[in-house]
Design an enzyme around this catalytic site. Structure first.
Site, PDB file in Angstrom:
ATOM      1  N   SER A   1       1.534  11.623 -16.377  1.00 28.67           N
ATOM      2  CA  SER A   1       2.002  11.660 -14.981  1.00 28.67           C
ATOM      3  C   SER A   1       0.843  11.528 -14.003  1.00 28.67           C
ATOM      4  O   SER A   1       1.027  11.112 -12.861  1.00 28.67           O
ATOM      5  CB  SER A   1       2.750  12.976 -14.731  1.00 28.67           C
ATOM      6  OG  SER A   1       2.105  14.061 -15.369  1.00 28.67           O
TER       7      SER A   1
ATOM      8  N   LYS B   1     -12.252  20.241 -28.445  1.00 32.43           N
ATOM      9  CA  LYS B   1     -12.533  18.796 -28.525  1.00 32.43           C
ATOM     10  C   LYS B   1     -13.334  18.452 -29.778  1.00 32.43           C
ATOM     11  O   LYS B   1     -13.162  17.372 -30.349  1.00 32.43           O
ATOM     12  CB  LYS B   1     -13.235  18.333 -27.249  1.00 32.43           C
ATOM     13  CG  LYS B   1     -12.349  18.440 -25.988  1.00 32.43           C
ATOM     14  CD  LYS B   1     -11.082  17.579 -26.087  1.00 32.43           C
ATOM     15  CE  LYS B   1     -10.282  17.556 -24.798  1.00 32.43           C
ATOM     16  NZ  LYS B   1      -9.097  16.673 -24.864  1.00 32.43           N
TER      17      LYS B   1
ATOM     18  N   TYR C   1     -13.195  24.867 -24.398  1.00 29.46           N
ATOM     19  CA  TYR C   1     -12.844  23.451 -24.273  1.00 29.46           C
ATOM     20  C   TYR C   1     -13.589  22.618 -25.312  1.00 29.46           C
ATOM     21  O   TYR C   1     -12.997  21.795 -26.022  1.00 29.46           O
ATOM     22  CB  TYR C   1     -13.187  22.984 -22.854  1.00 29.46           C
ATOM     23  CG  TYR C   1     -12.866  21.536 -22.580  1.00 29.46           C
ATOM     24  CD1 TYR C   1     -11.554  21.119 -22.354  1.00 29.46           C
ATOM     25  CD2 TYR C   1     -13.876  20.572 -22.526  1.00 29.46           C
ATOM     26  CE1 TYR C   1     -11.265  19.788 -22.093  1.00 29.46           C
ATOM     27  CE2 TYR C   1     -13.590  19.248 -22.264  1.00 29.46           C
ATOM     28  CZ  TYR C   1     -12.283  18.856 -22.047  1.00 29.46           C
ATOM     29  OH  TYR C   1     -11.999  17.537 -21.799  1.00 29.46           O
TER      30      TYR C   1
HETATM   31  P1  NAP Z   1      -5.602  15.858 -15.380  1.00 28.37           P
HETATM   32  O1  NAP Z   1      -5.971  14.988 -14.244  1.00 28.37           O
HETATM   33  O2  NAP Z   1      -5.688  17.329 -15.224  1.00 28.37           O
HETATM   34  O3  NAP Z   1      -4.131  15.457 -15.881  1.00 28.37           O
HETATM   35  C1  NAP Z   1      -3.580  16.164 -16.948  1.00 28.37           C
HETATM   36  C2  NAP Z   1      -2.299  15.489 -17.410  1.00 28.37           C
HETATM   37  O4  NAP Z   1      -1.870  16.181 -18.600  1.00 28.37           O
HETATM   38  C3  NAP Z   1      -1.177  15.596 -16.418  1.00 28.37           C
HETATM   39  O5  NAP Z   1      -0.368  14.450 -16.544  1.00 28.37           O
HETATM   40  C4  NAP Z   1      -0.428  16.861 -16.871  1.00 28.37           C
HETATM   41  O6  NAP Z   1       0.955  16.833 -16.553  1.00 28.37           O
HETATM   42  C5  NAP Z   1      -0.572  16.726 -18.377  1.00 28.37           C
HETATM   43  N1  NAP Z   1      -0.469  17.986 -19.117  1.00 28.37           N
HETATM   44  C6  NAP Z   1      -1.249  19.099 -18.998  1.00 28.37           C
HETATM   45  N2  NAP Z   1      -0.853  20.030 -19.878  1.00 28.37           N
HETATM   46  C7  NAP Z   1       0.192  19.506 -20.566  1.00 28.37           C
HETATM   47  C8  NAP Z   1       1.040  19.970 -21.600  1.00 28.37           C
HETATM   48  N3  NAP Z   1       0.883  21.199 -22.124  1.00 28.37           N
HETATM   49  N4  NAP Z   1       2.017  19.165 -22.057  1.00 28.37           N
HETATM   50  C9  NAP Z   1       2.192  17.922 -21.544  1.00 28.37           C
HETATM   51  N5  NAP Z   1       1.424  17.417 -20.566  1.00 28.37           N
HETATM   52  C10 NAP Z   1       0.435  18.204 -20.073  1.00 28.37           C
HETATM   53  O7  NAP Z   1      -6.525  15.536 -16.667  1.00 28.37           O
HETATM   54  P2  NAP Z   1      -7.405  14.232 -17.000  1.00 28.37           P
HETATM   55  O8  NAP Z   1      -8.726  14.379 -16.389  1.00 28.37           O
HETATM   56  O9  NAP Z   1      -6.600  12.999 -16.770  1.00 28.37           O
HETATM   57  O10 NAP Z   1      -7.621  14.463 -18.575  1.00 28.37           O
HETATM   58  C11 NAP Z   1      -6.836  13.807 -19.556  1.00 28.37           C
HETATM   59  C12 NAP Z   1      -7.464  14.039 -20.921  1.00 28.37           C
HETATM   60  O11 NAP Z   1      -8.818  13.549 -20.909  1.00 28.37           O
HETATM   61  C13 NAP Z   1      -7.563  15.504 -21.329  1.00 28.37           C
HETATM   62  O12 NAP Z   1      -7.352  15.620 -22.719  1.00 28.37           O
HETATM   63  C14 NAP Z   1      -8.989  15.872 -20.990  1.00 28.37           C
HETATM   64  O13 NAP Z   1      -9.470  16.944 -21.762  1.00 28.37           O
HETATM   65  C15 NAP Z   1      -9.683  14.570 -21.338  1.00 28.37           C
HETATM   66  N6  NAP Z   1     -10.984  14.416 -20.669  1.00 28.37           N
HETATM   67  C16 NAP Z   1     -11.085  14.358 -19.316  1.00 28.37           C
HETATM   68  C17 NAP Z   1     -12.338  14.214 -18.735  1.00 28.37           C
HETATM   69  C18 NAP Z   1     -12.534  14.142 -17.236  1.00 28.37           C
HETATM   70  O14 NAP Z   1     -13.711  14.141 -16.795  1.00 28.37           O
HETATM   71  N7  NAP Z   1     -11.489  14.049 -16.427  1.00 28.37           N
HETATM   72  C19 NAP Z   1     -13.485  14.130 -19.543  1.00 28.37           C
HETATM   73  C20 NAP Z   1     -13.342  14.193 -20.924  1.00 28.37           C
HETATM   74  C21 NAP Z   1     -12.084  14.321 -21.488  1.00 28.37           C
HETATM   75  P3  NAP Z   1       1.546  17.328 -15.097  1.00 28.37           P
HETATM   76  O15 NAP Z   1       1.199  16.222 -14.127  1.00 28.37           O
HETATM   77  O16 NAP Z   1       2.999  17.450 -15.330  1.00 28.37           O
HETATM   78  O17 NAP Z   1       0.843  18.610 -14.759  1.00 28.37           O
END
Ligand code: NAP
Length: 245
Positions: free
Chosen positions: A11, A156, A152
């Site tokens: 989303s 990972k 975290y």
């Molecule tokens: P984000 O902006 O916080 O978005 C999180 C997404 O995951 C949202 O769509 C949220 O849904 C959904 N979500 C959270 N908990 C959930 C659950 N229990 N069941 C189903 N959906 C859930 O995060 P992001 O930065 O895009 O990160 C996405 C992935 O990349 C994660 O695994 C994160 O650890 C990884 N990552 C991110 C970064 C970074 O710098 N951003 C770096 C390394 C890895 P809602 O909209 O409904 O809340």
């Protein structure tokens, strides 16, 4: 066979970009959310307006019954899931002694348990077809340690282990399993760090910018594609050189 992608947590943020990209790659896309139905519906409407197939599915990936129900509904709508992108994840910074048992359990249930639940839900159909692709989401903190990221980082690192082991186990069935390891990507997840810390992180990134969700979507698109048909068990770091250089 129809190309069907399930992208968890699509989303917002990285998952949203992945779902958008995969729809343009020709997949019917299952857009999963936990709270922001409005954002998931908005993406589905945008894709529909571009003549592309997508549907929104609410489910907490940590909830096994909800995941099973989501996968059944997705299969009813589009047919078997041929590409699973485990993207949903949560993160907060804590000093180790401040991590509560509740947070410790929750972050493992979502970041690792979510992948366990979704993979077990889609695997029977993939095994039946002897085909399928799974892309998990690790992190640079799944390859290195970082202060105030112990929980975290532990989840990972576990995703990396899951990816490599499952790739070995499933290789004889021709199901490929890889992961992306994003660096610092400009999404809601990193905004609580604040402008100053983000500027510092950009300084530490050799390519001199934050990553964009689309950067990770491009890597997932590649790993899902036929161009990556001889690639399994890999962790593709997309970090602008942050930990790689
Ligand atoms: P984000 O902006 O916080 O978005 C999180 C997404 O995951 C949202 O769509 C949220 O849904 C959904 N979500 C959270 N908990 C959930 C659950 N229990 N069941 C189903 N959906 C859930 O995060 P992001 O930065 O895009 O990160 C996405 C992935 O990349 C994660 O695994 C994160 O650890 C990884 N990552 C991110 C970064 C970074 O710098 N951003 C770096 C390394 C890895 P809602 O909209 O409904 O809340």
């Amino acid at each position: 066979m129809k190309k069907v992608a399930l992208v968890t947590g699509s989303s917002r943020g990285i998952g949203r970009a992945e779902a958008y990209r995969l729809a343009h790659d020709g997949y019917a896309v299952c857009v999963n959310y936990i709270r922001r139905k409005d954002k998931a519906d908005e993406l589905v409407s945008l894709l529909a307006s571009e003549g592309l197939e997508a549907m929104a599915f609410g489910a907490d990936v940590a909830d096994r019954d909800a995941v099973d129900a989501m996968v059944r509904a997705a299969e009813d709508a589009f047919g078997p899931v041929t590409l699973l992108v485990n993207n949903a994840g949560i993160a907060r910074q804590f000093q180790f002694q401040d991590i509560t048992p509740e947070y410790w359990k929750r972050i493992f249930d979502v970041n690792l348990g979510g992948a366990y639940n979704t993979i077990q839900a889609v695997l029977p159909r993939m095994l039946h077809e002897h085909a399928g692709v799974i892309v998990n989401t690790a992190s640079i903190w799944g390859l290195h340690g970082a202060s105030c990221e112990a929980a975290y980082s532990a989840t990972k690192h576990a995703v990396v282990g899951l990816t490599k082991s499952l790739a070995a186990e499933l290789a004889p069935t021709h199901i490929r399993v890889n992961a992306v390891a994003p660096g610092v990507i400009d999404t809601d997840m990193v905004r609580p760090l604040g402008e100053e810390t983000l500027a510092e992180l950009v300084k530490r990134t050799p390519l001199d910018r934050l990553g964009r969700p689309e950067d990770i979507a491009a890597a997932v698109s590649f790993l899902a594609s036929e161009q990556a048909s001889f690639i399994t068990g890999q962790i593709l770091t997309c970090d602008g050189g942050f930990v790689s250089l």
